[in-house]
Write an enzyme that holds these catalytic residues in place. Structure first.
Site, PDB file in Angstrom:
ATOM      1  N   GLY A  25      12.740   0.883   7.158  1.00  0.00           N
ATOM      2  CA  GLY A  25      13.487   0.021   6.260  1.00  0.00           C
ATOM      3  C   GLY A  25      13.388  -1.435   6.673  1.00  0.00           C
ATOM      4  O   GLY A  25      12.792  -1.783   7.694  1.00  0.00           O
ATOM      5  N   ASP A  26      13.958  -2.303   5.841  1.00  0.00           N
ATOM      6  CA  ASP A  26      13.973  -3.747   6.106  1.00  0.00           C
ATOM      7  C   ASP A  26      12.564  -4.329   6.176  1.00  0.00           C
ATOM      8  O   ASP A  26      12.321  -5.323   6.867  1.00  0.00           O
ATOM      9  CB  ASP A  26      14.729  -4.063   7.407  1.00  0.00           C
ATOM     10  CG  ASP A  26      16.102  -3.428   7.456  1.00  0.00           C
ATOM     11  OD1 ASP A  26      16.854  -3.606   6.484  1.00  0.00           O
ATOM     12  OD2 ASP A  26      16.409  -2.746   8.448  1.00  0.00           O
ATOM     13  N   HIS A  54      18.892  -5.662  -0.731  1.00  0.00           N
ATOM     14  CA  HIS A  54      17.883  -6.700  -0.939  1.00  0.00           C
ATOM     15  C   HIS A  54      18.616  -8.017  -1.176  1.00  0.00           C
ATOM     16  O   HIS A  54      19.656  -8.039  -1.832  1.00  0.00           O
ATOM     17  CB  HIS A  54      17.025  -6.434  -2.186  1.00  0.00           C
ATOM     18  CG  HIS A  54      16.258  -5.160  -2.154  1.00  0.00           C
ATOM     19  ND1 HIS A  54      15.426  -4.814  -1.117  1.00  0.00           N
ATOM     20  CD2 HIS A  54      16.178  -4.142  -3.049  1.00  0.00           C
ATOM     21  CE1 HIS A  54      14.880  -3.637  -1.376  1.00  0.00           C
ATOM     22  NE2 HIS A  54      15.323  -3.213  -2.529  1.00  0.00           N
TER      23      HIS A  54
END
Length: 437
Positions: A25-26, A54
């Site tokens: 993620g990220d 987001h």
């Protein structure tokens, strides 16, 4: 022009494109999702809840989205929350209000998605605190995601469709909350206040709750351009990730079909989003982690703090075996490489290209990845070294304008993963994106 020619300004009719995170993620999915949302008719989410995040900039205004797809920011875009999601309605309404306008008229919610109640968040905190005392903390966002999926799988959860008939919903709600309060010894919980809120949600959302399966397949027959927005990422998948340090949903390509109810043959293109280095929030194995000044440099320069939790992210070198493993699962067609600019200023950059068994000395087979909890005890990374670059690359418009050492690093990733890198992020803004021919 066809999207397979990678011209994002000219999507052909009837494309179904998925954007999926390829790490923990990220990765910076928001930017490419935002760019492609402008050219799609429908933007969908299929998994997770408000544990994703987001931050999107439109006309110099920033929006933090946790439940709503990025397409909600564009007037021509219909947005769909699929049945694979768990939805905290208070958070959803707050997001809707923060954007303003009449965006609710462009939003549809699956009647088969599950409602995440405040008590799920309470239970999440209880469970995490218990694990902390045992030294087995997962590092969840405490947004109630796991407990809500637990009630779903236990067949006692409440679907969003039940909210259309409020008296029916009320009966289900009281039964569920009473059972959970007893099970977790929760003494203080304001059911009356929550029910009052849900009556307001009933009035506001009853016409937005639909059979998404029928809706999506009708839009497919109409040759609409559909963008599918993945939440979290492959290595947090409940089955394929570094279990038990994972999320509670299917974050990989299979989750699209079970979480939206569309035919798998309709998916035209899968874009894997890959950060130029590796980060992770929370606990769990991280074999290329940098617990030194380089890790701190990446964290500060890359602003590596969670969108949802604000927690500092752990940072490390990019992991090729991980990407090959994820490619096997997600069938990645093309790659969006992000945050290459963060590596500027490093004298040398390491790229993990394999894993060697500490016991036998043998290299791990291509396509395999050690996801078990004890993997760091059994394997050690094999690195290839690259020379870094000092230049600020944020103003580079073409691949050829990048410093030679940056080009070598990108081409090495492309060679090892054997998927074309089409977009390269060289800065935080939307126009800081190179399209590599």
């Amino acid at each position: 022009m066809n999207i397979f020619e990678h011209d994002i300004q000219n999507l052909s009719q009837g494309n179904v494109v998925a954007i999926l995170g390829s790490q923990w993620g990220d990765e910076g999915k928001g930017k490419i999702i935002d760019i492609l949302s402008k050219h799609s008719d429908i933007t969908c989410r299929f998994n997770g809840g408000a544990n994703a995040g987001h931050t999107i900039s439109v006309n110099d205004k920033k929006y933090a989205l946790h439940l709503l797809p990025c397409g909600i920011l564009y007037e021509n875009n219909i947005c769909v929350l699929g049945n694979g999601m768990v939805v905290h309605l208070k958070s959803l309404i707050n997001e809707i209000n923060s954007i303003g306008g009449n965006i609710i008229e462009r939003l549809y919610l699956s009647d088969k998605s599950h409602i995440l109640f405040d008590i799920h968040q309470t239970i999440d905190s209880i469970q995490e605190n218990r694990k902390l005392k045992e030294g087995k903390q997962i590092g969840t966002t405490k947004r109630g995601i796991g407990p809500c999926y637990s009630t779903k799988v236990s067949r006692v959860g409440i679907r969003l469709g039940s909210l259309k008939n409020f008296e029916h919903f009320k009966n289900l709600y009281l039964k569920l909350i009473d059972n959970l309060m007893e099970l977790y010894d929760i003494k203080d919980y304001n059911k009356e206040e929550e029910l009052e809120s849900f009556y307001k949600y009933h009035l506001l959302l009853k016409d937005r709750i639909i059979d998404v399966i029928s809706f999506m397949n009708n839009r497919l027959n109409e040759k609409k351009n559909i963008l599918i927005e993945g939440a979290n990422a492959a290595m947090l998948d409940i089955d394929f990730g570094t279990y038990p340090y994972v999320t509670s949903s299917c974050t990989t390509v299979g989750g699209i079909f079970s979480g939206l109810g569309i035919n798998h043959k309709k998916l035209n293109l899968t874009i894997g989003v890959v950060k130029s280095y590796l980060t992770r929030v929370g606990c769990g194995p991280f074999m290329t982690e940098l617990n030194n000044e380089i890790g701190a440099y990446l964290r500060e320069k890359g602003h590596e703090y969670g969108t949802t939790t604000k927690r500092p992210r752990r940072c490390g070198w990019l992991d090729i075996p991980m990407l090959l493993y994820v490619k096997c699962i997600n069938s990645i067609d093309i790659i969006n490489l992000t945050k290459l600019d963060v590596l500027s200023g490093l004298k040398e950059i390491l790229l993990c290209v394999g894993y060697r068994s500490k016991g036998t000395g043998e290299l791990l087979q291509k396509g395999c990845y050690p996801v078990d909890e004890d993997a760091p005890e059994n394997y050690e990374p094999v690195y290839e070294q690259f020379q870094g670059w000092e230049e600020d690359i944020s103003n580079c418009q073409t691949f050829e304008e990048l410093p030679e050492n940056a080009q070598k690093y990108v081409l090495a990733i492309e060679k090892y993963v054997d998927s074309p890198i089409v977009w390269i992020g060289v800065g935080p803004n939307r126009n800081n994106t190179i399209t590599k021919k």
